[in-house]
Design a protein around this motif. Structure first.
Motif, PDB file in Angstrom:
ATOM      1  N   PHE A 164       2.372  -4.934  -2.756  1.00 56.99           N
ATOM      2  CA  PHE A 164       1.283  -4.047  -3.169  1.00 56.99           C
ATOM      3  C   PHE A 164       1.416  -3.400  -4.363  1.00 56.99           C
ATOM      4  O   PHE A 164       2.226  -3.163  -4.890  1.00 56.99           O
ATOM      5  CB  PHE A 164       0.927  -2.938  -2.157  1.00 56.99           C
ATOM      6  N   ASP A 165       0.162  -3.004  -4.973  1.00 60.17           N
ATOM      7  CA  ASP A 165       0.091  -2.202  -6.363  1.00 60.17           C
ATOM      8  C   ASP A 165       0.487  -0.724  -5.733  1.00 60.17           C
ATOM      9  O   ASP A 165       0.149  -0.335  -5.014  1.00 60.17           O
ATOM     10  CB  ASP A 165      -1.245  -2.036  -6.835  1.00 60.17           C
ATOM     11  N   ALA A 166       1.405  -0.317  -6.682  1.00 57.03           N
ATOM     12  CA  ALA A 166       1.961   1.185  -6.282  1.00 57.03           C
ATOM     13  C   ALA A 166       1.007   2.109  -7.061  1.00 57.03           C
ATOM     14  O   ALA A 166       1.424   2.613  -7.735  1.00 57.03           O
ATOM     15  CB  ALA A 166       3.627   1.238  -6.826  1.00 57.03           C
ATOM     16  N   THR A 167      -0.158   1.962  -6.719  1.00 60.96           N
ATOM     17  CA  THR A 167      -1.192   2.947  -7.014  1.00 60.96           C
ATOM     18  C   THR A 167      -1.925   3.392  -5.988  1.00 60.96           C
ATOM     19  O   THR A 167      -1.772   2.960  -4.884  1.00 60.96           O
ATOM     20  CB  THR A 167      -2.122   2.185  -7.869  1.00 60.96           C
ATOM     21  N   ALA A 168      -3.115   4.525  -6.007  1.00 58.63           N
ATOM     22  CA  ALA A 168      -3.872   5.008  -5.029  1.00 58.63           C
ATOM     23  C   ALA A 168      -4.412   3.815  -4.449  1.00 58.63           C
ATOM     24  O   ALA A 168      -4.628   3.805  -3.323  1.00 58.63           O
ATOM     25  CB  ALA A 168      -4.589   5.956  -5.695  1.00 58.63           C
ATOM     26  N   ALA A 169      -5.152   2.986  -5.498  1.00 59.35           N
ATOM     27  CA  ALA A 169      -5.966   1.864  -4.767  1.00 59.35           C
ATOM     28  C   ALA A 169      -5.116   0.901  -3.892  1.00 59.35           C
ATOM     29  O   ALA A 169      -5.458   0.454  -2.932  1.00 59.35           O
ATOM     30  CB  ALA A 169      -6.465   1.016  -5.878  1.00 59.35           C
ATOM     31  N   GLY A 170      -3.747   0.634  -4.535  1.00 58.60           N
ATOM     32  CA  GLY A 170      -2.759  -0.031  -3.581  1.00 58.60           C
ATOM     33  C   GLY A 170      -2.470   0.457  -2.237  1.00 58.60           C
ATOM     34  O   GLY A 170      -2.565  -0.288  -1.122  1.00 58.60           O
ATOM     35  N   MET A 171      -2.426   1.589  -2.319  1.00 56.58           N
ATOM     36  CA  MET A 171      -2.071   2.432  -0.929  1.00 56.58           C
ATOM     37  C   MET A 171      -3.002   2.389   0.000  1.00 56.58           C
ATOM     38  O   MET A 171      -3.082   2.642   1.072  1.00 56.58           O
ATOM     39  CB  MET A 171      -1.551   3.747  -1.205  1.00 56.58           C
ATOM     40  N   LYS A 172      -4.310   2.573  -0.598  1.00 60.48           N
ATOM     41  CA  LYS A 172      -5.555   2.512   0.447  1.00 60.48           C
ATOM     42  C   LYS A 172      -5.557   1.091   0.848  1.00 60.48           C
ATOM     43  O   LYS A 172      -5.938   1.022   2.171  1.00 60.48           O
ATOM     44  CB  LYS A 172      -6.875   2.623  -0.509  1.00 60.48           C
ATOM     45  N   GLU A 173      -5.654  -0.001   0.236  1.00 62.19           N
ATOM     46  CA  GLU A 173      -5.421  -1.269   1.016  1.00 62.19           C
ATOM     47  C   GLU A 173      -4.199  -1.273   2.123  1.00 62.19           C
ATOM     48  O   GLU A 173      -4.496  -1.641   3.093  1.00 62.19           O
ATOM     49  CB  GLU A 173      -4.771  -2.086  -0.240  1.00 62.19           C
ATOM     50  N   VAL A 174      -3.000  -0.771   1.669  1.00 63.81           N
ATOM     51  CA  VAL A 174      -2.138  -0.388   2.939  1.00 63.81           C
ATOM     52  C   VAL A 174      -2.727   0.081   4.009  1.00 63.81           C
ATOM     53  O   VAL A 174      -2.593  -0.328   5.238  1.00 63.81           O
ATOM     54  CB  VAL A 174      -0.619   0.087   2.326  1.00 63.81           C
ATOM     55  N   HIS A 182       4.430   6.286  -0.584  1.00 65.73           N
ATOM     56  CA  HIS A 182       4.082   5.062  -0.687  1.00 65.73           C
ATOM     57  C   HIS A 182       5.223   4.320  -0.070  1.00 65.73           C
ATOM     58  O   HIS A 182       4.796   3.056   0.971  1.00 65.73           O
ATOM     59  CB  HIS A 182       4.316   4.502  -2.101  1.00 65.73           C
ATOM     60  N   ALA A 183       6.345   4.504   0.099  1.00 70.78           N
ATOM     61  CA  ALA A 183       7.488   3.666   0.925  1.00 70.78           C
ATOM     62  C   ALA A 183       7.221   3.779   2.303  1.00 70.78           C
ATOM     63  O   ALA A 183       7.637   2.992   2.835  1.00 70.78           O
ATOM     64  CB  ALA A 183       8.945   4.230   0.403  1.00 70.78           C
ATOM     65  N   GLU A 184       6.723   5.111   2.805  1.00 72.88           N
ATOM     66  CA  GLU A 184       6.514   5.179   4.230  1.00 72.88           C
ATOM     67  C   GLU A 184       5.372   4.279   4.731  1.00 72.88           C
ATOM     68  O   GLU A 184       5.366   3.624   5.606  1.00 72.88           O
ATOM     69  CB  GLU A 184       5.945   6.827   4.519  1.00 72.88           C
ATOM     70  N   LEU A 185       4.330   4.344   3.782  1.00 73.63           N
ATOM     71  CA  LEU A 185       3.250   3.440   3.951  1.00 73.63           C
ATOM     72  C   LEU A 185       3.517   1.952   4.291  1.00 73.63           C
ATOM     73  O   LEU A 185       3.242   1.197   5.161  1.00 73.63           O
ATOM     74  CB  LEU A 185       2.001   3.745   3.087  1.00 73.63           C
ATOM     75  N   VAL A 186       4.415   1.602   2.966  1.00 75.79           N
ATOM     76  CA  VAL A 186       4.712   0.124   3.328  1.00 75.79           C
ATOM     77  C   VAL A 186       5.647  -0.340   4.312  1.00 75.79           C
ATOM     78  O   VAL A 186       5.364  -1.167   5.022  1.00 75.79           O
ATOM     79  CB  VAL A 186       5.421  -0.226   1.889  1.00 75.79           C
TER      80      VAL A 186
END
Ligand code: PHE
Length: 394
Positions: free
Chosen positions: A145-155, A193-197
């Motif tokens: 995923f992109d390590a950005t706010a948008a990427g984390m929204k996707e996650v 981010h790591a938690e979400l991934v």
């Protein structure tokens, strides 16, 4: 002495003093069971691929890799036991048979693939029994995923979708924290981010497990448990076990991809997960295949029982009596006893798939001469026909 070169997949390779591949192993390389239509390993591969339907698939990469690619690129320490000639097969000091599908991570991430699966034959020197064979098959899966706010929204959206699926099903998951002191977040990662991934990794694999093991009538829920693990190329890392047929079955290793792996692949600004699962273990329980040697059988009574897209129950067509032979020998003077794996390779090479298991049943050190001897019990039992030896043949 000049050693003879080996021809593997139509190419000549020099040999040297670390060469330890045997003819029995080399004969398996062209087989590619995972690509044979109607073979149980290929059926399982296809089911997993259809679960990850928007992922790219790779399934014909050569098993010949450099030790650099198999180990160093994945941050294995220089003294890791997996590198030793007793654990892995070497063509020569610069070329080996891959021991896991992770050997291709840097290469595939380097092709700018963000969602991919890779199925392949892998090779490990091991002992002989009904669930171990020196050649087996793994499937690697990865998602970045992109390590950005948008990427984390996707996650987060994907996590909500997967939670919805799991909530409606008869599955009980024993979870552990995504991150802990013993299973840490990488220093370059944003912990959130790591938690979400890591959560996405677990949800994604739980839903795959549900797809594989959860079908059919069941009175009790499917049980899955997550366990802290360690791999040189992921952090945090996890293993997964499924309760099936009355016991816990370890089916895969996984984790958040080490940032250095992505750096080597020239991938920037991404965070993601990877897993590697063993196909034989899962296929043995899903299809009720009692012995790992059966996957290599060319017998119609085996092959005709499987049909692409279907999980059918294997009906054993024979179980011949065991035939034990004990073999004992003196180890060379002044040297350590033979490694079990060395003995098992000799057995596979001479007796092929007739041997069901090999056990060291006795070892002895002569009190005066200090020489050691070993005694192995070899169980000959063919999957396809009766084996036995008359007195005269012995
Ligand atoms: N390659 C590991 C093994 O063979 C499994 C794994 C794959 C672990 C990907 C983490 C990530 O045991």
């Amino acid at each position: 002495v000049r050693l003879k070169p080996l021809v593997i997949l139509d190419e000549q390779h020099a040999t040297d003093k670390v060469t330890n591949v045997t003819p029995a192993i080399l004969s398996k390389i062209p087989m590619r069971l995972h690509n044979q239509t109607d073979h149980p390993l290929s059926i399982l591969k296809t089911i997993i691929q259809s679960h990850y339907d928007d992922f790219s698939h790779f399934s014909s990469l050569s098993p010949l890799v450099t030790p650099f690619k198999n180990f160093d690129e994945l941050s294995f320490p220089k003294d890791h036991p997996g590198r030793s000639v007793t654990d892995s097969y070497y063509i020569n000091k610069d070329l080996m048979l891959r021991t896991h599908t992770s050997a291709h991570e840097v290469q595939v991430f380097g092709e700018k693939q963000d969602k991919w699966l890779l199925t392949a034959d892998v090779y490990r020197r091991d002992e002989i029994d009904r669930s171990h064979y020196p050649v087996f098959h793994q499937m690697e899966g990865a998602r970045l995923f992109d390590a950005t706010a948008a990427g984390m929204k996707e996650v987060e959206e994907d996590n909500a979708r997967l939670e919805g699926i799991l909530k409606q099903s008869n599955i009980v998951i024993e979870d552990i924290p995504h991150i802990s002191e013993a299973n840490p977040v990488q220093p370059t990662h944003n912990p959130a981010h790591a938690e979400l991934v890591a959560k996405n990794l677990k949800l994604s694999l739980n839903s795959l497990i549900l797809r594989l093991f959860g079908s059919g009538e069941r009175s009790s829920p499917l049980r899955v448990r997550w366990i802290e693990a360690y791999f040189p190329f992921t952090s945090p890392s996890f293993e997964v076990e499924v309760f099936y047929g009355g016991r816990w079955l370890e089916i895969l290793g996984s984790g958040v991809v080490l940032q250095s792996t992505l750096d080597k692949a020239n991938v920037q600004g991404k965070i993601g997960w990877a897993f590697g699962l063993g196909l034989e273990r899962i296929a043995m329980v899903l299809f009720s295949i009692p012995d790992i040697r059966l996957f290599w059988s060319q017998d119609e009574r085996f092959l005709s029982q499987f049909k692409s897209g279907e999980i059918t129950t294997f009906k054993p067509y024979s179980k011949f009596p065991a035939c034990f032979k004990d073999l004992s020998f003196w180890n060379p003077e002044g040297s350590a006893p033979l490694h079990d794996n060395d003995f098992c390779d000799v057995v596979r090479d001479v007796a092929g798939d007739l041997v069901e298991d090999v056990k060291l049943i006795d070892s002895f050190v002569h009190p005066k001469t200090n020489r050691s001897s070993s005694c192995y019990r070899i169980n000959y039992r063919s999957m396809d026909r009766q084996v036995g030896f008359t007195r005269e043949q012995e």
